[in-house]
Design a protein around this motif. Structure first.
Motif, PDB file in Angstrom:
ATOM      1  N   GLY B  62      -4.918   7.021   8.300  1.00 58.23           N
ATOM      2  CA  GLY B  62      -3.918   6.011   7.956  1.00 58.23           C
ATOM      3  C   GLY B  62      -4.490   4.946   7.039  1.00 58.23           C
ATOM      4  N   GLY B  63      -5.729   4.520   7.318  1.00 59.22           N
ATOM      5  CA  GLY B  63      -6.378   3.511   6.486  1.00 59.22           C
ATOM      6  C   GLY B  63      -6.611   4.010   5.070  1.00 59.22           C
ATOM      7  N   THR B  64      -7.025   5.264   4.966  1.00 58.90           N
ATOM      8  CA  THR B  64      -7.272   5.837   3.642  1.00 58.90           C
ATOM      9  C   THR B  64      -5.971   5.987   2.862  1.00 58.90           C
ATOM     10  N   LEU B  65      -4.923   6.439   3.556  1.00 64.93           N
ATOM     11  CA  LEU B  65      -3.620   6.565   2.887  1.00 64.93           C
ATOM     12  C   LEU B  65      -3.123   5.197   2.420  1.00 64.93           C
ATOM     13  N   LEU B  66      -3.405   4.164   3.219  1.00 63.97           N
ATOM     14  CA  LEU B  66      -2.980   2.815   2.822  1.00 63.97           C
ATOM     15  C   LEU B  66      -3.718   2.378   1.556  1.00 63.97           C
ATOM     16  N   ARG B  67      -5.010   2.714   1.486  1.00 69.64           N
ATOM     17  CA  ARG B  67      -5.762   2.347   0.278  1.00 69.64           C
ATOM     18  C   ARG B  67      -5.221   3.080  -0.943  1.00 69.64           C
ATOM     19  N   ASP B  68      -4.756   4.319  -0.724  1.00 68.26           N
ATOM     20  CA  ASP B  68      -4.378   5.154  -1.858  1.00 68.26           C
ATOM     21  C   ASP B  68      -2.911   5.052  -2.263  1.00 68.26           C
ATOM     22  N   VAL B  69      -2.123   4.312  -1.479  1.00 60.98           N
ATOM     23  CA  VAL B  69      -0.702   4.254  -1.797  1.00 60.98           C
ATOM     24  C   VAL B  69      -0.510   3.429  -3.086  1.00 60.98           C
ATOM     25  N   ALA B  70       0.496   3.783  -3.862  1.00 60.29           N
ATOM     26  CA  ALA B  70       0.786   3.003  -5.076  1.00 60.29           C
ATOM     27  C   ALA B  70       1.366   1.663  -4.657  1.00 60.29           C
ATOM     28  N   PRO B  71       0.693   0.554  -4.982  1.00 61.04           N
ATOM     29  CA  PRO B  71       1.164  -0.750  -4.516  1.00 61.04           C
ATOM     30  C   PRO B  71       2.490  -1.142  -5.147  1.00 61.04           C
ATOM     31  N   VAL B  72       3.261  -1.959  -4.453  1.00 62.82           N
ATOM     32  CA  VAL B  72       4.522  -2.494  -4.971  1.00 62.82           C
ATOM     33  C   VAL B  72       4.334  -3.991  -5.199  1.00 62.82           C
ATOM     34  N   SER B  73       4.657  -4.451  -6.407  1.00 63.35           N
ATOM     35  CA  SER B  73       4.417  -5.863  -6.740  1.00 63.35           C
ATOM     36  C   SER B  73       5.135  -6.795  -5.782  1.00 63.35           C
ATOM     37  N   LEU B  74       4.471  -7.906  -5.510  1.00 63.10           N
ATOM     38  CA  LEU B  74       5.066  -8.924  -4.650  1.00 63.10           C
ATOM     39  C   LEU B  74       5.877  -9.872  -5.505  1.00 63.10           C
ATOM     40  N   SER B  75       6.767 -10.584  -4.861  1.00 62.39           N
ATOM     41  CA  SER B  75       7.514 -11.590  -5.616  1.00 62.39           C
ATOM     42  C   SER B  75       6.571 -12.738  -5.967  1.00 62.39           C
ATOM     43  N   LYS B  76       6.969 -13.514  -6.955  1.00 63.38           N
ATOM     44  CA  LYS B  76       6.136 -14.625  -7.399  1.00 63.38           C
ATOM     45  C   LYS B  76       5.987 -15.642  -6.266  1.00 63.38           C
ATOM     46  N   GLY B  77       4.792 -16.154  -6.081  1.00 56.92           N
ATOM     47  CA  GLY B  77       4.607 -17.183  -5.062  1.00 56.92           C
ATOM     48  C   GLY B  77       4.421 -16.631  -3.653  1.00 56.92           C
ATOM     49  N   SER B  78       4.310 -15.308  -3.525  1.00 60.49           N
ATOM     50  CA  SER B  78       4.184 -14.699  -2.201  1.00 60.49           C
ATOM     51  C   SER B  78       2.917 -15.177  -1.489  1.00 60.49           C
ATOM     52  N   LEU B  79       1.799 -15.114  -2.202  1.00 62.21           N
ATOM     53  CA  LEU B  79       0.528 -15.549  -1.608  1.00 62.21           C
ATOM     54  C   LEU B  79       0.590 -17.017  -1.195  1.00 62.21           C
ATOM     55  N   GLU B  80       1.132 -17.852  -2.110  1.00 59.71           N
ATOM     56  CA  GLU B  80       1.173 -19.288  -1.824  1.00 59.71           C
ATOM     57  C   GLU B  80       1.987 -19.565  -0.562  1.00 59.71           C
ATOM     58  N   SER B  81       3.111 -18.858  -0.419  1.00 61.13           N
ATOM     59  CA  SER B  81       3.947 -19.135   0.743  1.00 61.13           C
ATOM     60  C   SER B  81       3.232 -18.716   2.031  1.00 61.13           C
ATOM     61  N   VAL B  82       2.401 -17.666   1.949  1.00 56.79           N
ATOM     62  CA  VAL B  82       1.658 -17.273   3.148  1.00 56.79           C
ATOM     63  C   VAL B  82       0.508 -18.249   3.407  1.00 56.79           C
ATOM     64  N   LEU B  83      -0.164 -18.648   2.340  1.00 58.82           N
ATOM     65  CA  LEU B  83      -1.252 -19.630   2.508  1.00 58.82           C
ATOM     66  C   LEU B  83      -0.734 -20.896   3.190  1.00 58.82           C
ATOM     67  N   ALA B  84       0.519 -21.282   2.827  1.00 58.66           N
ATOM     68  CA  ALA B  84       1.091 -22.488   3.410  1.00 58.66           C
ATOM     69  C   ALA B  84       1.384 -22.315   4.894  1.00 58.66           C
ATOM     70  N   ARG B  85       1.468 -21.058   5.322  1.00 58.51           N
ATOM     71  CA  ARG B  85       1.802 -20.823   6.741  1.00 58.51           C
ATOM     72  C   ARG B  85       0.563 -20.600   7.610  1.00 58.51           C
ATOM     73  N   LEU B  86      -0.615 -20.564   6.998  1.00 61.40           N
ATOM     74  CA  LEU B  86      -1.809 -20.200   7.769  1.00 61.40           C
ATOM     75  C   LEU B  86      -2.091 -21.170   8.912  1.00 61.40           C
ATOM     76  N   ASP B  87      -1.726 -22.432   8.719  1.00 64.18           N
ATOM     77  CA  ASP B  87      -2.065 -23.413   9.747  1.00 64.18           C
ATOM     78  C   ASP B  87      -0.975 -23.604  10.782  1.00 64.18           C
TER      79      ASP B  87
END
Ligand SMILES: [Zn+2]
Lengths: 189, 231
Positions: B62-87
């Protein structure tokens, strides 16, 4: 085409170490940039639309952040660990039930007869061994494995989609797993 | 009267000899196995290092298949919105009722969670002939999970199956046409098998059973027992 560079297993492990030990946000961001688009793809293949798939990917990555301390590199590679988190997220989201899992602290847990080998394969070697095994499998079996893993398809649905009898699907999946096991066994996972 | 449960010998030192099927392991690793059958899997895994290794190999796939799957782009600001939720505080942990401390349990912890305690706290329902059952509450469509207790030395009535039946031995042992099944062993039967397990003398045989269709008992006793085992 992949847009994200493909970091090697060492980078993944190093990011994970920094995340677990120092709650390093840069390391988290690097893991996020690599894994979140892949978890999103995994969720979409299981039937999520774009918006919910992204939400699930974000929630899975939050789980990675919160559970980083429980990651044990001796037990699983980073990608394998992230896969198990994404999988449980999917069960949560789609099936709304629990996935019973063994308790690692259970006094009844029967240890392996031989102690776990210290010279475990590095993540890249394991992944290579799995890729080698997959490359040797007939395309149809690889497709079935992916349908089972990625598309949340029951064997009966795989049968329907491939037009093969259920018994054939089961026996081919078994063949594929046997082949994987042989190769992984030879490389002493 | 059934014999009292003792914790002596609860530790299994020998690996089971009847294992999980590839089908079960694959579906468990993929996350598509129903909860009732997953409980059987997790309970067996507690007793079985070999199947744990097989399960770990499939997780690695499963881990190998996850590494090999074709990624799907995230929406803009996805990382930032998660970073804001870390705390933000984490969502409440899964509702695992705390298990009472137990250094010498009778059955694996994963099962005790479903029983709400250990085996000695289970409420049994008599089926006659000393055979007892106890339902495990679980909201799984088309499946039913229960404990089955067969007195030492006694037989389970003849029965056939409409669907698959998974039996995992928790205590004691039984023998049937296929072989001997002891703690941790898994018996898988489908509709084609008509079998008659007999519990070994000495200790009551207690099993975790998952069926996906009503069991049809044959013979005069079976007709009576059928009244009790409806899904
Ligand atoms: Zn096993």
């Amino acid at each position: 085409m992949t847009q994200t560079a493909n970091p090697d297993a060492q980078s993944l492990a190093e990011w994970m170490r920094r995340l677990a030990e120092d709650q390093d946000r840069d390391a988290f961001a690097a893991l996020f940039e690599y894994f979140a688009p892949r978890i999103k793809a995994y969720m979409m293949r299981s039937g999520s639309d774009d918006v919910s798939a992204e939400e699930f990917a974000q929630e899975a990555m939050l789980m990675v952040w919160r559970r980083a301390a429980s990651f044990d590199p001796a037990q699983a590679s980073v990608a394998t660990w992230v896969f198990t988190i994404a999988r449980n997220k999917r069960i949560d989201a789609f099936r709304r039930n629990n996935r019973p899992e063994l308790d690692p602290d259970d006094p009844l847990l029967l240890p392996a007869a031989e102690p776990m080998q210290d010279d475990k394969l590095e993540e890249d070697q394991t992944a290579d061994a799995i890729r080698t095994a997959m490359a040797d499998l007939p395309a149809e079996q690889v497709r079935m494995l992916k349908m089972a893993f990625y598309e949340d398809k029951a064997h009966s649905e795989i049968a329907e989609e491939t037009g093969l009898p259920l018994g054939t699907v089961k026996s081919r999946l078994r063949l594929a797993m046997g082949k994987l096991r042989t190769i992984l066994g030879e490389t002493e996972l | 009267m059934t014999a009292a449960l003792t914790s002596g010998g609860a530790m299994r030192t020998v690996e089971p000899s009847h294992h999980l099927s590839d089908d079960m392991l694959l579906d468990y690793a993929a996350g598509s196995l129903d909860e009732a059958t997953s409980l059987i899997v997790a309970t067996h895994l507690t007793y079985c290092p070999s199947c744990r290794k097989r399960a770990a190999e499939l997780d690695a796939l499963g881990g190998t298949l996850l590494r090999d799957v074709a990624p799907v782009s995230l929406s803009k600001g996805s990382l930032e919105s998660v970073l804001a939720r870390l705390d933000q505080p984490a969502e409440p942990a899964p509702v695992h009722a705390a298990l009472p401390a137990n250094d010498n349990p009778l059955v694996p912890a994963v099962l005790r969670r479903y029983l709400g305690g250990d085996l000695d706290a289970v409420t049994w329902k008599n089926l006659g002939m000393g055979v007892q059952t106890s339902e495990i509450a679980m909201n799984v469509e088309g499946k039913r999970a229960f404990l089955l207790r067969v007195p030492a030395g006694k037989a389970v009535p003849h029965h056939t199956h409409d669907g698959n039946e998974f039996v995992l031995i928790l205590r004691g042992a039984y023998n049937d046409e296929i072989g001997r099944f002891a703690r941790g062993d898994l018996a898988i039967s489908d509709g084609s098998i008509k079998h008659k397990p007999v519990a070994e003398p000495g200790e009551d045989c207690i099993c975790l059973v998952v069926v996906d269709a009503p069991i049809r008992l044959t013979g005069p006793i079976g007709a009576i027992l059928n009244l009790f085992v409806k899904v």
